[in-house]
Design an enzyme around this catalytic site. Sequence first.
Site, PDB file in Angstrom:
ATOM      1  N   GLY A   1      20.285  36.178  27.277  1.00 35.92           N
ATOM      2  CA  GLY A   1      20.362  35.448  28.551  1.00 35.92           C
ATOM      3  C   GLY A   1      19.643  34.207  27.881  1.00 35.92           C
ATOM      4  O   GLY A   1      19.551  33.429  28.306  1.00 35.92           O
TER       5      GLY A   1
ATOM      6  N   GLU B   1      11.609  34.523  28.446  1.00 33.01           N
ATOM      7  CA  GLU B   1      12.720  34.770  29.411  1.00 33.01           C
ATOM      8  C   GLU B   1      13.412  34.603  30.102  1.00 33.01           C
ATOM      9  O   GLU B   1      12.971  32.941  30.353  1.00 33.01           O
ATOM     10  CB  GLU B   1      12.041  35.767  30.183  1.00 33.01           C
ATOM     11  N   ASP B   2      14.628  34.091  30.551  1.00 26.87           N
ATOM     12  CA  ASP B   2      15.282  33.400  30.935  1.00 26.87           C
ATOM     13  C   ASP B   2      15.221  33.891  32.527  1.00 26.87           C
ATOM     14  O   ASP B   2      14.817  32.651  33.391  1.00 26.87           O
ATOM     15  CB  ASP B   2      17.242  33.737  30.780  1.00 26.87           C
TER      16      ASP B   2
ATOM     17  N   ASP C   1      13.553  38.826  37.416  1.00 28.87           N
ATOM     18  CA  ASP C   1      13.817  39.481  38.949  1.00 28.87           C
ATOM     19  C   ASP C   1      12.923  40.674  39.551  1.00 28.87           C
ATOM     20  O   ASP C   1      11.820  40.420  39.905  1.00 28.87           O
ATOM     21  CB  ASP C   1      14.763  39.873  38.662  1.00 28.87           C
TER      22      ASP C   1
ATOM     23  N   LYS D   1      12.985  34.855  40.260  1.00 29.30           N
ATOM     24  CA  LYS D   1      12.940  35.293  42.210  1.00 29.30           C
ATOM     25  C   LYS D   1      11.697  35.927  42.435  1.00 29.30           C
ATOM     26  O   LYS D   1      12.049  37.831  42.177  1.00 29.30           O
ATOM     27  CB  LYS D   1      13.850  36.379  41.584  1.00 29.30           C
TER      28      LYS D   1
ATOM     29  N   PHE E   1      21.394  35.381  43.247  1.00 30.76           N
ATOM     30  CA  PHE E   1      22.184  35.595  41.845  1.00 30.76           C
ATOM     31  C   PHE E   1      22.862  35.000  41.494  1.00 30.76           C
ATOM     32  O   PHE E   1      23.741  33.427  41.952  1.00 30.76           O
ATOM     33  CB  PHE E   1      24.289  36.527  41.978  1.00 30.76           C
ATOM     34  N   VAL E   2      22.356  34.173  40.449  1.00 33.52           N
ATOM     35  CA  VAL E   2      22.742  32.819  39.724  1.00 33.52           C
ATOM     36  C   VAL E   2      23.356  33.109  38.190  1.00 33.52           C
ATOM     37  O   VAL E   2      23.757  34.399  37.388  1.00 33.52           O
ATOM     38  CB  VAL E   2      20.650  32.406  39.047  1.00 33.52           C
TER      39      VAL E   2
ATOM     40  N   ASP F   1      24.422  35.613  33.066  1.00 38.47           N
ATOM     41  CA  ASP F   1      26.029  35.816  32.701  1.00 38.47           C
ATOM     42  C   ASP F   1      26.402  35.966  34.638  1.00 38.47           C
ATOM     43  O   ASP F   1      25.680  36.663  34.822  1.00 38.47           O
ATOM     44  CB  ASP F   1      26.023  36.672  31.637  1.00 38.47           C
TER      45      ASP F   1
END
Length: 185
Positions: free
Chosen positions: A52, A107-108, A111, A139, A160-161, A167
């Site tokens: 990611g 990190e992308d 969560d 998040k 959710f993105v 992805d």
Amino acid sequence: MNYNSDIISVNGGVFEKLIDEKEIERRTSELGVQISKDYEGKLPIFIGVLNGSVIFFADLIRNISIDCEVDFLKLSSYGDAKISSGKVTLLKDLNCQIENRHIIIVEDIVDTGLSIDYMEKLISEHKPKSLKVVTLLHKAEATKYQITLDYVGFKIPNRFVIGYGLDHSQKYRNLRSIYALTNGK
Ligand code: IMP
């Protein structure tokens, strides 16, 4: 699917543009300037988390104006699900020596915080000189683990993105902006 639209429909899910590519570019540049200042004279190693973070990673390090090194880790992902399985396994370990080095995890998205918690423990065992985390997205409402995020691009709602590396079932990483699911989490 129209890759240039503000609204995208995929498999019954409707996604709307949350963060435009220009905004990502601007914020990534700011993070690069800040990190370059903080690590002046230090030769940090940026650790990208596959898959990611690749796009953010590539853009971030091109905004770093000091000498640095790079390496990559790969963790198990969500698979095809939209929520975390609650388990992490290491699919690809680091190739570099991290003892006594300044390490920056890239990190992308954070969560629950499970992946960062896992990586911090893994890397700390090898006695780095310092360890910090940069994430493009956070998040915050979903984070359950006690983790410290040193550089955050954007705080986003618990939705959710996809896009810009993120992805859904391995697709849509090539979208230039970030899109959030409108129906469901
Ligand atoms: P955490 O371990 O629960 O913090 O989740 C981190 C990882 O889950 C990220 O590196 C992503 O691979 C994945 N992830 C979390 N939220 C999303 C999302 O909204 N879209 C796509 N992937 C996500």
